[in-house]
Design a protein around this motif. Structure first.
Motif, short mmCIF file in Angstrom:
data_model
loop_
_atom_site.label_atom_id
_atom_site.label_comp_id
_atom_site.label_asym_id
_atom_site.label_seq_id
_atom_site.Cartn_x
_atom_site.Cartn_y
_atom_site.Cartn_z
N ILE A 76 -68.78 9.53 31.16
CA ILE A 76 -68.01 8.27 31.05
C ILE A 76 -67.14 7.86 32.26
O ILE A 76 -67.09 6.79 32.76
N LEU A 77 -66.51 8.92 32.78
CA LEU A 77 -65.98 8.83 34.03
C LEU A 77 -66.74 8.30 35.03
O LEU A 77 -66.44 7.24 35.98
N ARG A 78 -67.95 8.83 35.44
CA ARG A 78 -68.76 8.34 36.29
C ARG A 78 -69.20 7.14 36.29
O ARG A 78 -69.60 6.56 37.15
N ALA A 79 -69.62 6.81 34.95
CA ALA A 79 -70.05 5.19 34.63
C ALA A 79 -68.99 4.21 34.99
O ALA A 79 -69.37 3.01 35.15
N LYS A 80 -67.67 4.52 35.18
CA LYS A 80 -66.80 3.64 35.58
C LYS A 80 -66.27 3.73 36.97
O LYS A 80 -65.43 3.21 37.50
N ALA A 81 -67.13 4.30 37.67
CA ALA A 81 -66.89 4.62 39.22
C ALA A 81 -67.18 3.37 39.90
O ALA A 81 -67.76 2.60 39.55
N ASP A 82 -66.37 3.07 41.14
CA ASP A 82 -66.53 2.17 41.89
C ASP A 82 -66.31 2.38 43.48
O ASP A 82 -65.55 3.03 43.82
N ALA A 83 -67.44 2.16 44.04
CA ALA A 83 -67.71 2.72 45.32
C ALA A 83 -66.66 2.12 46.36
O ALA A 83 -66.00 3.07 47.20
N LYS A 84 -66.30 1.21 46.26
CA LYS A 84 -65.10 0.43 47.18
C LYS A 84 -63.83 1.14 46.94
O LYS A 84 -63.12 1.40 47.74
N ARG A 85 -63.55 1.15 45.55
CA ARG A 85 -62.28 1.83 45.36
C ARG A 85 -62.19 3.25 45.68
O ARG A 85 -61.32 3.66 46.06
N ALA A 86 -63.25 4.00 45.59
CA ALA A 86 -63.46 5.20 45.85
C ALA A 86 -63.01 5.53 47.40
O ALA A 86 -62.44 6.41 47.73
N ALA A 111 -60.71 3.05 37.92
CA ALA A 111 -59.45 2.26 38.17
C ALA A 111 -58.16 3.08 37.17
O ALA A 111 -58.51 3.52 36.03
N PRO A 112 -57.07 3.11 37.62
CA PRO A 112 -56.09 3.69 36.80
C PRO A 112 -56.00 3.14 35.59
O PRO A 112 -55.54 4.19 34.45
N GLY A 113 -55.99 1.94 35.26
CA GLY A 113 -56.14 1.58 33.86
C GLY A 113 -57.00 2.25 32.99
O GLY A 113 -56.90 2.42 31.87
N ASP A 114 -58.27 2.24 33.58
CA ASP A 114 -59.16 2.95 32.60
C ASP A 114 -58.88 4.51 32.27
O ASP A 114 -59.40 4.94 31.32
N LEU A 115 -58.34 5.04 33.35
CA LEU A 115 -58.20 6.36 33.25
C LEU A 115 -57.13 6.46 32.23
O LEU A 115 -57.26 7.51 31.25
N GLU A 116 -55.94 5.65 32.08
CA GLU A 116 -55.05 5.82 31.10
C GLU A 116 -55.51 5.46 30.01
O GLU A 116 -55.11 6.08 28.51
N THR A 117 -56.32 4.31 29.58
CA THR A 117 -57.11 3.98 28.21
C THR A 117 -57.67 5.16 27.70
O THR A 117 -57.77 5.61 26.46
N LEU A 120 -61.77 14.13 41.86
CA LEU A 120 -60.43 14.03 41.77
C LEU A 120 -60.03 13.34 40.41
O LEU A 120 -58.92 13.70 39.87
N GLU A 121 -60.69 12.34 39.95
CA GLU A 121 -60.40 11.90 38.61
C GLU A 121 -60.61 12.71 37.40
O GLU A 121 -59.88 12.55 36.51
N GLY A 122 -61.45 13.85 37.34
CA GLY A 122 -61.81 14.79 36.76
C GLY A 122 -60.40 15.60 36.35
O GLY A 122 -59.84 15.94 35.38
N ARG A 123 -59.69 16.05 37.61
CA ARG A 123 -58.59 16.82 37.82
C ARG A 123 -57.40 15.92 37.24
O ARG A 123 -56.52 16.18 36.45
N ILE A 124 -57.22 14.62 37.64
CA ILE A 124 -56.28 13.66 37.13
C ILE A 124 -56.34 13.43 35.54
O ILE A 124 -55.33 13.55 34.85
N MET A 125 -57.51 13.37 34.99
CA MET A 125 -57.50 13.20 33.64
C MET A 125 -57.39 14.59 32.72
O MET A 125 -56.76 14.38 31.90
N ALA A 126 -57.51 15.87 33.62
CA ALA A 126 -57.37 16.99 32.94
C ALA A 126 -55.65 17.02 32.77
O ALA A 126 -55.03 17.40 31.52
#
Length: 210
Positions: free
Chosen positions: A11-21, A37-43, A70-76
């Motif tokens: 699910i996290l990889r599906a929301k990936a954005d190359a420019k934002r990365a 996106a931070p909003g997606d992580l929080e939701t 990085l997003e996996g660690r932040i989500m943890a």
């Protein structure tokens, strides 16, 4: 229904954005960013916290931490961010272990946000936080600020909370003069939080620097 780690990462990889990365890599200096996106992580974190009780949530967080993004660690860290957790010793221990191994401020800030709830639940943990505050490592010092910022935001601290706040305020002048820019900026943010309810104390700290 509790989510599995592999599904969560899909699910996290599906929301990936190359420019934002790419922008995140520049900001954090880490090259394993997905650009979610931070909003997606929080939701997602809010939904997964609701659907996954402890101890399964801790197991999920541990798996995500080791999945190489990085997003996996932040989500943890976000999965462990909760005001009330019964028998939270294992959660506190995991947060502090990850803080010891974190390599960038993004993970440190997310972990400190989670850890601050555990600190407020048991202020005897200030001993461990103080050890970080005295560390030669800038990430450890930044973590100490993040872990204690909830104290700075208290409008009417209890006697125990006031004592912990006193200890944190003792560290602050050195942090405000810290040679590491990320620690210095975090200290300025901490002082702004303090100023909302403790103007006189904030003024004293600022005056002492001049």
């Amino acid at each position: 229904m509790a989510i599995e780690a592999t599904e969560a990462m899909t699910i996290l990889r599906a929301k990936a954005d190359a420019k934002r990365a790419e922008q995140l890599q520049v900001r954090t200096g880490q090259d394993d960013c997905l650009g979610v996106a931070p909003g997606d992580l929080e939701t997602l974190a809010r939904a997964w916290r609701q659907d996954t009780p402890f101890p399964d949530r801790l197991t999920l967080a541990q798996a995500l931490w080791h999945m190489g993004t990085l997003e996996g660690r932040i989500m943890a860290a976000k999965l462990l961010t909760q005001a009330r957790i019964k028998d939270d010793a294992a959660v506190w221990a995991q947060i502090t272990q990850w803080l010891d191994s974190a390599t960038g401020w993004a993970e440190v800030d997310a972990l400190a946000s989670a850890g601050s709830r555990r600190l407020m639940a048991d202020l005897s943990r200030m001993e461990e936080v103080e050890a970080r505050a005295m560390s030669e490592g800038p990430l450890a010092r930044r973590a100490a600020l993040g872990l204690t910022e909830s104290l700075a935001k208290l409008p009417h601290p209890s006697p125990e909370e006031a004592a912990a706040l006193d200890r944190a305020c003792d560290w602050l002048p050195a942090f405000l003069e810290d040679g590491d820019k990320d620690v210095h900026r975090a200290a300025q943010s901490w002082l702004r939080a303090l100023s909302k309810h403790h103007f006189k104390r904030t003024k004293m700290i600022r005056t002492a620097r001049n």
